[in-house]
Design a protein around this motif. Structure first.
Motif, PDB file in Angstrom:
ATOM      1  N   ARG A   1      -0.175   4.991   6.330  1.00 17.49           N
ATOM      2  CA  ARG A   1      -0.270   4.010   5.253  1.00 17.49           C
ATOM      3  C   ARG A   1      -1.729   3.826   4.858  1.00 17.49           C
ATOM      4  O   ARG A   1      -2.637   3.970   5.697  1.00 17.49           O
ATOM      5  CB  ARG A   1       0.322   2.673   5.705  1.00 17.49           C
ATOM      6  CG  ARG A   1       1.755   2.788   6.211  1.00 17.49           C
ATOM      7  CD  ARG A   1       2.241   1.523   6.892  1.00 17.49           C
ATOM      8  NE  ARG A   1       3.613   1.648   7.361  1.00 17.49           N
ATOM      9  CZ  ARG A   1       3.961   2.173   8.531  1.00 17.49           C
ATOM     10  NH1 ARG A   1       3.019   2.602   9.366  1.00 17.49           N
ATOM     11  NH2 ARG A   1       5.232   2.259   8.873  1.00 17.49           N
ATOM     12  N   ASP A   2      -1.954   3.499   3.583  1.00 17.90           N
ATOM     13  CA  ASP A   2      -3.324   3.219   3.135  1.00 17.90           C
ATOM     14  C   ASP A   2      -3.895   2.025   3.877  1.00 17.90           C
ATOM     15  O   ASP A   2      -5.095   1.967   4.162  1.00 17.90           O
ATOM     16  CB  ASP A   2      -3.342   2.960   1.624  1.00 17.90           C
ATOM     17  CG  ASP A   2      -3.082   4.224   0.823  1.00 17.90           C
ATOM     18  OD1 ASP A   2      -3.043   5.307   1.434  1.00 17.90           O
ATOM     19  OD2 ASP A   2      -2.905   4.125  -0.416  1.00 17.90           O
ATOM     20  N   VAL A   3      -3.034   1.058   4.179  1.00 13.41           N
ATOM     21  CA  VAL A   3      -3.431  -0.116   4.952  1.00 13.41           C
ATOM     22  C   VAL A   3      -2.431  -0.287   6.095  1.00 13.41           C
ATOM     23  O   VAL A   3      -1.230  -0.344   5.865  1.00 13.41           O
ATOM     24  CB  VAL A   3      -3.453  -1.390   4.081  1.00 13.41           C
ATOM     25  CG1 VAL A   3      -3.818  -2.601   4.926  1.00 13.41           C
ATOM     26  CG2 VAL A   3      -4.425  -1.230   2.915  1.00 13.41           C
TER      27      VAL A   3
ATOM     28  N   SER B   1       0.827  -1.202   0.000  1.00 12.17           N
ATOM     29  CA  SER B   1       0.000   0.000   0.000  1.00 12.17           C
ATOM     30  C   SER B   1       0.863   1.255   0.000  1.00 12.17           C
ATOM     31  O   SER B   1       1.985   1.260   0.514  1.00 12.17           O
ATOM     32  CB  SER B   1      -0.916   0.006   1.228  1.00 12.17           C
ATOM     33  OG  SER B   1      -0.150   0.005   2.423  1.00 12.17           O
ATOM     34  N   ASP B   2       0.325   2.317  -0.573  1.00 10.94           N
ATOM     35  CA  ASP B   2       1.024   3.601  -0.595  1.00 10.94           C
ATOM     36  C   ASP B   2       1.173   4.131   0.823  1.00 10.94           C
ATOM     37  O   ASP B   2       0.375   3.823   1.715  1.00 10.94           O
ATOM     38  CB  ASP B   2       0.246   4.616  -1.439  1.00 10.94           C
ATOM     39  CG  ASP B   2       0.148   4.197  -2.895  1.00 10.94           C
ATOM     40  OD1 ASP B   2       0.884   3.278  -3.299  1.00 10.94           O
ATOM     41  OD2 ASP B   2      -0.668   4.789  -3.631  1.00 10.94           O
ATOM     42  N   GLU B   3       2.215   4.932   1.030  1.00  5.08           N
ATOM     43  CA  GLU B   3       2.414   5.520   2.349  1.00  5.08           C
ATOM     44  C   GLU B   3       3.051   6.902   2.228  1.00  5.08           C
ATOM     45  O   GLU B   3       3.671   7.238   1.215  1.00  5.08           O
ATOM     46  CB  GLU B   3       3.264   4.623   3.239  1.00  5.08           C
ATOM     47  CG  GLU B   3       4.692   4.429   2.780  1.00  5.08           C
ATOM     48  CD  GLU B   3       5.478   3.531   3.725  1.00  5.08           C
ATOM     49  OE1 GLU B   3       6.647   3.875   4.021  1.00  5.08           O
ATOM     50  OE2 GLU B   3       4.933   2.507   4.179  1.00  5.08           O
TER      51      GLU B   3
END
Length: 474
Positions: A455-457, A423-425
């Motif tokens: 973070r996205d996740v 995930s993007d961060e």
């Protein structure tokens, strides 16, 4: 050279700290260099340094600026703005007794400016619901070695930091950097540059490639070599350069006492870059640039069976600006792509923004803006990697001749391809600090910084640091 198997144990840290202090003390205790005298050789002109400062850590810089960031705008040796005007004949001036800057050690035709700092710090870390804090001592050694030749120039800049925990729990983060550049003034407006460098750092526990159950993350060694030639053809300026980098990763020490080898991440990278600019005026030079590169891993396949070697391609267009001591630098906008040999790994492509701007709104105030774009190869099965965008802003202001304030902000955006499992961060770091010069040889420092990674996740990470210390210069 720092070995790959370096462990951040308390005993090793204490031994290295003692050795560093002894070496630095030997240098600092050297007899005072005689005050520089005005040159008497007719026709010999001492030119001012023109090379850019290497990207190294500064022991006096706030903790928000780490080893990966651009060098601070307060680096007086290489990139200080609003300098005093040189003498008319270009000869070296006498030492100003009112100048609060350490005079350095004269070694033949070189000037060495060593520094050593010792700071006491405390760190609070929060990962989701998990909290951790530690107190630690940090010893920093820094130095610049600059030639004083009538022609050509050699600049060597180095810095090292070691940490030793004194309370709490947390991973120590040693790092070291050394860079050298030799500028050769050839013929007919032709200049050649030869570069070499080495860096060591402990992989950040927050990095997506870090081992989750590690007691001590991998030590990363980076070796750099480069060569470039630049030539002016009237209003046309052209350059071509070749850069080589080798990166190796040491073993990871796990919490159960065993070690894990990550040698499948070791790789060699080479990049060829060409650039052409047109001089609209001495202050404005638009340019175009293209580069092609190849990165080859020591092992054809990693432990998961993926071939991670890749080719890189990039094109950019930008503008160089040189408005004198008030404003200078360059900005470039382009597109780059990374193509992996394994068909299961998606290409990583995206907009690239790179540049560095130095601005001095008034004497004693320096502002640095920096933008970088780069690839962070992944170790996750099926993921190729991410494009990282980093924005840096560092402000230094002389509140008095002996009191300097610093403010820094760094924003890193990590973007993965749409089909990635990762995930993007986003990571934001901010810090502030003060340096009080007791005299030209001794300074008191104080710093505070805050870092947040979202973070996205997954859970966010928050890190707060404060520190006070002493810096001894020569």
């Amino acid at each position: 050279m720092v070995p790959d198997h370096l462990r951040s144990t308390g005993q090793d840290a204490r031994r290295f700290t003692l050795t560093a202090l002894l070496l630095a003390g030997t240098t600092l205790a050297a007899p005072l260099a005689a005050k520089a005298q005005t040159a008497t050789t007719p026709g010999v002109v001492v030119t001012a340094p023109t090379s850019a400062a290497p990207a190294i850590a500064d022991p006096q810089t706030t903790g928000a600026v780490n080893a990966d960031d651009l060098s601070a705008a307060s680096d007086e040796d290489l990139i200080r703005l609003n300098r005093r005007e040189p003498t008319i004949d270009g000869l070296r001036t006498r030492i100003d007794p009112d100048d609060n800057r350490a005079i350095g050690v004269r070694i033949g035709t070189f000037t060495l400016r060593p520094e050593i700092s010792e700071t006491l710090n405390h760190e609070w870390r929060k990962d989701g619901d998990t909290k951790q804090n530690r107190g630690y001592l940090e010893t920093g050694i820094r130095g610049t070695l600059t030639s004083d030749w009538s022609r050509h120039e050699l600049t060597v800049t180095g810095a090292g930091v070691i940490q030793s925990n004194v309370s709490g729990e947390g991973e120590e983060e040693p790092r070291a950097d050394i860079d050298a550049e030799l500028r050769l003034d050839l013929w007919d407006e032709t200049v050649a540059r030869l570069r070499a460098g080495y860096s060591f750092e402990r992989e950040d526990a927050d990095d997506p490639n870090a081992i989750s159950n590690a007691k001590t993350q991998s030590g990363v060694n980076t070796y750099r070599l480069g060569a470039a030639i630049e030539r002016d053809f009237g209003l046309i300026r052209g350059s071509v350069g070749l850069d080589f980098e080798r990166r190796t990763y040491g073993d990871v020490e796990l919490e159960n006492g065993t070690t894990l080898s990550v040698e499948d991440r070791n790789r060699n990278s080479g990049t060829l870059t060409g650039r052409i600019g047109y001089e609209l005026s001495p202050a404005l030079i638009p340019f175009i640039e293209a580069s092609v590169g190849q990165s080859t891993y020591d092992l054809r396949k990693d432990t998961l069976g993926f071939e991670r070697s890749y080719q890189s391609y990039a094109t950019r267009g930008g503008l160089e600006v040189d408005l004198g001591e008030k404003l200078n630098g360059e900005m470039a906008l382009g597109y780059e792509t990374y193509r992996f040999e394994d068909d299961r790994l998606s290409d990583v492509s995206g907009l690239s923004v790179d540049g560095r701007i130095n601005w001095s709104p008034q004497r004693g105030t320096d502002v640095l803006f920096g933008l970088t774009t780069g690839l962070n190869p992944s170790t996750t099965a099926g993921d190729s990697g991410s494009i990282d965008y980093t924005l840096i802003n560092i402000i230094t202001h002389e509140m008095r001749s002996d009191l300097v304030a610093r403010l820094s902000n760094t924003l890193t955006i990590r973007k993965y391809p749409s089909d990635s499992r990762s995930s993007d961060e986003t990571t934001w770091r901010t810090g502030a600090g003060l340096t009080y010069d007791v005299n030209r040889y001794l300074a008191l420092t104080g710093d505070v910084s805050y870092e947040r990674t979202t973070r996205d996740v997954g859970d966010p990470t928050d890190i707060t640091r404060v520190g006070v210390g002493l810096t001894l210069r020569r």
